[in-house]
Scaffold this motif. Sequence first.
Motif, PDB file in Angstrom:
ATOM      1  N   PRO A   1      36.297  34.079  21.559  1.00 48.65           N
ATOM      2  CA  PRO A   1      37.689  34.186  21.091  1.00 48.65           C
ATOM      3  C   PRO A   1      38.343  35.503  21.489  1.00 48.65           C
ATOM      4  CG  PRO A   1      36.264  33.372  19.335  1.00 48.65           C
ATOM      5  CD  PRO A   1      35.367  33.849  20.435  1.00 48.65           C
ATOM      6  N   ALA A   2      37.592  36.589  21.449  1.00 45.20           N
ATOM      7  CA  ALA A   2      38.150  37.892  21.819  1.00 45.20           C
ATOM      8  C   ALA A   2      38.473  37.944  23.308  1.00 45.20           C
ATOM      9  CB  ALA A   2      37.171  39.002  21.454  1.00 45.20           C
ATOM     10  N   ILE A   3      37.632  37.338  24.140  1.00 42.73           N
ATOM     11  CA  ILE A   3      37.890  37.326  25.584  1.00 42.73           C
ATOM     12  C   ILE A   3      39.170  36.556  25.880  1.00 42.73           C
ATOM     13  CG2 ILE A   3      37.046  36.490  27.808  1.00 42.73           C
ATOM     14  CD1 ILE A   3      34.212  36.983  26.808  1.00 42.73           C
ATOM     15  N   GLU A   4      39.303  35.380  25.288  1.00 44.14           N
ATOM     16  CA  GLU A   4      40.494  34.573  25.522  1.00 44.14           C
ATOM     17  C   GLU A   4      41.741  35.261  24.978  1.00 44.14           C
ATOM     18  OE1 GLU A   4      39.477  30.900  23.698  1.00 44.14           O
ATOM     19  OE2 GLU A   4      38.305  30.188  25.406  1.00 44.14           O
ATOM     20  N   ALA A   5      41.622  35.890  23.814  1.00 43.51           N
ATOM     21  CA  ALA A   5      42.762  36.600  23.235  1.00 43.51           C
ATOM     22  C   ALA A   5      43.161  37.791  24.097  1.00 43.51           C
ATOM     23  CB  ALA A   5      42.434  37.063  21.824  1.00 43.51           C
ATOM     24  N   GLY A   6      42.162  38.502  24.635  1.00 42.74           N
ATOM     25  CA  GLY A   6      42.456  39.648  25.492  1.00 42.74           C
ATOM     26  C   GLY A   6      43.156  39.233  26.771  1.00 42.74           C
TER      27      GLY A   6
ATOM     28  N   ALA B   1      46.687  38.317  25.800  1.00 44.26           N
ATOM     29  CA  ALA B   1      47.485  39.493  25.446  1.00 44.26           C
ATOM     30  C   ALA B   1      47.896  40.283  26.676  1.00 44.26           C
ATOM     31  CB  ALA B   1      46.690  40.384  24.490  1.00 44.26           C
ATOM     32  N   ALA B   2      47.056  40.275  27.706  1.00 41.75           N
ATOM     33  CA  ALA B   2      47.366  40.989  28.939  1.00 41.75           C
ATOM     34  C   ALA B   2      48.224  40.159  29.890  1.00 41.75           C
ATOM     35  CB  ALA B   2      46.080  41.402  29.648  1.00 41.75           C
ATOM     36  N   SER B   3      48.585  38.960  29.438  1.00 43.43           N
ATOM     37  CA  SER B   3      49.414  38.046  30.247  1.00 43.43           C
ATOM     38  C   SER B   3      48.748  37.711  31.582  1.00 43.43           C
ATOM     39  CB  SER B   3      50.803  38.648  30.486  1.00 43.43           C
ATOM     40  OG  SER B   3      51.472  38.863  29.258  1.00 43.43           O
ATOM     41  N   LEU B   4      47.424  37.577  31.552  1.00 41.97           N
ATOM     42  CA  LEU B   4      46.685  37.219  32.754  1.00 41.97           C
ATOM     43  C   LEU B   4      46.489  35.707  32.817  1.00 41.97           C
ATOM     44  CD1 LEU B   4      43.905  39.973  32.638  1.00 41.97           C
ATOM     45  CD2 LEU B   4      45.907  39.913  34.128  1.00 41.97           C
ATOM     46  N   PRO B   5      46.394  35.141  34.014  1.00 42.69           N
ATOM     47  CA  PRO B   5      46.095  33.718  34.132  1.00 42.69           C
ATOM     48  C   PRO B   5      44.753  33.388  33.498  1.00 42.69           C
ATOM     49  CG  PRO B   5      46.826  34.625  36.234  1.00 42.69           C
ATOM     50  CD  PRO B   5      46.583  35.788  35.315  1.00 42.69           C
TER      51      PRO B   5
ATOM     52  N   SER C   1      44.273  36.915  41.721  1.00 38.19           N
ATOM     53  CA  SER C   1      43.815  36.329  40.463  1.00 38.19           C
ATOM     54  C   SER C   1      44.680  36.797  39.298  1.00 38.19           C
ATOM     55  CB  SER C   1      42.356  36.702  40.203  1.00 38.19           C
ATOM     56  OG  SER C   1      41.505  36.173  41.201  1.00 38.19           O
ATOM     57  N   ILE C   2      45.211  38.013  39.431  1.00 42.16           N
ATOM     58  CA  ILE C   2      46.086  38.561  38.394  1.00 42.16           C
ATOM     59  C   ILE C   2      47.528  38.102  38.590  1.00 42.16           C
ATOM     60  CG2 ILE C   2      46.980  40.705  37.384  1.00 42.16           C
ATOM     61  CD1 ILE C   2      44.356  42.048  38.236  1.00 42.16           C
ATOM     62  N   ILE C   3      47.964  38.138  39.852  1.00 44.48           N
ATOM     63  CA  ILE C   3      49.330  37.708  40.178  1.00 44.48           C
ATOM     64  C   ILE C   3      49.225  36.616  41.250  1.00 44.48           C
ATOM     65  CG2 ILE C   3      51.631  38.424  40.933  1.00 44.48           C
ATOM     66  CD1 ILE C   3      50.907  41.254  40.205  1.00 44.48           C
ATOM     67  N   PRO C   4      48.995  35.369  40.834  1.00 43.92           N
ATOM     68  CA  PRO C   4      48.780  34.294  41.823  1.00 43.92           C
ATOM     69  C   PRO C   4      50.075  33.947  42.592  1.00 43.92           C
ATOM     70  CG  PRO C   4      48.786  33.423  39.586  1.00 43.92           C
ATOM     71  CD  PRO C   4      48.860  34.908  39.461  1.00 43.92           C
TER      72      PRO C   4
END
Length: 374
Positions: free
Chosen positions: A250-255, A258-262, A371-374
Motif C-alpha cells: 500500500p505504501a508503494i502504490e500510495a507513494g 503521490a508523486a504523480s508517476l505512472p 517511464s516517468i514521462i511517457p
Amino acid sequence: MSKTAPQSPRALLPRWTTWAPAVGLVTLALTWSNKHLPVALSVVVAIILAAAVLSAVEHAEVVAARVGEPFGSLILAVAVTVIEVGLIVMLMTSGSGEETQSLARDTVFSAVMITCNGILGLAILSGTGRRKGETGRINEEGSAAALATVVVLAALTLVVPRFTTSARGSFLTGPQLAFEAAASIVVYVTFVMTQSIQHRDFFLPLNRRGQVITASAHADPPPTKVALFSVGLLMCALVAVVGLAKVESPAIEAGVAAASLPQAFVGVVIALLVLAPETIAAYNAGRRGHLQVGINLAFGSAIASIGLTVPTLAALSPLLDVDLELGLGNLQIVLLITTMAVGMLTVSGQRVTRLHGALHLVVLAAFLFMSIIP
C-alpha cells in the motif's frame, strides 16, 4: 547465470547478512496486521525489505558456489525468481483492475532494460578503464549466444502478445500462455546447460590479452557448514521478503500516486530492487578485469527474469484470478529493439570500448525518463 565463487567463507557471509533475515521476520511479525503504516515506519520497513532482498541473493550465491554448476546457477536463479514473483504477486493481490494486469509485464520489461543496458553498461565502463585507448575483452561466442537467448525470450513473451488476434488487446489465450510458458522454460534450461556444461569455455572471462581466465571459475567452494547455514538464512530471507512486500505494497502504490508517476513505474521499482545485487557484482567484476563475468550477469539475469518469472506467473494467474497483459506498447517496443540492436553490435567483436557502455547507459536513461514521462 554465470557466477564466480569468492575466495573465502568470510567474504561469502558479511556480518549484516546473518542478521538481516531475522530482523526481516521480526519486522514482518510486528507489522503484518497493520494495513496502513505511518510514513516513517513505511520507510523503515522498505529499508529492511531491501536488506532482506540483498541478504537472500547473497546466501543463494553461497549455496550456488557450494553446489557447483549447473545446479548452482539454477538455485540462484530460482531464489531471485521467488523474490521477483513474490513482490509482483503481493502487489497484484493488494491492487485491483487493469493496474495489476500489466504489473508482470512492466516488471519483466524493466528487468530486461536494466540488465541489458544498466548492468551491461556499468560492467563495460568499469572494465575498460580510464586510460586512453584501453579496451575490454569479451568472449564473443558466449556473449552472442546469451544475447540471442534474451532476444528470443523477449520477443516471444513481450512482443508477440501485442500482435496475436485470438485474444483482445495485449493478452494471450490460455493455450497461447501455456505455450509461451513452456517455450520460455525450454529456452532457459537449454541456455543453462549450454553455459554450464556443453560450452562452458564460451562464458569464461578473458584478460586484457584475450586469454581465458580460469582461476576465478575454479575457486574453492565454501565449507558445507557455511552452505547449510546459508540455506537456513535464505529460507528466512525469502519469507521476510514476500511478507514485507505485502505489508509495504500500500505504501508503494500510495507513494507512486503521490508523486504523480505512472503505475508502470512500480515495475521499475521492483526490478531495481531485485537486480541491485547483480548490478554491484557486475560492476566489481569489471573493475577486477573480469568483464565477461559482468556480461554473464547482465544477460543471465535477463534470461532468468523472463524464462522463469513469466512461466511462474502464468501458472499462478488462475489462482490470482488475474489476466496477464504481456504485450508491450509502441514506445516500449522501440526501446526494446534499440537495446537489442545496440547489444548485438556490442558483442559482435572481442573488444569493447567505453563508448559501448555509454550507449547502453543512455538507452537506460531514456527508458527511466520515459517511464516517468511517457
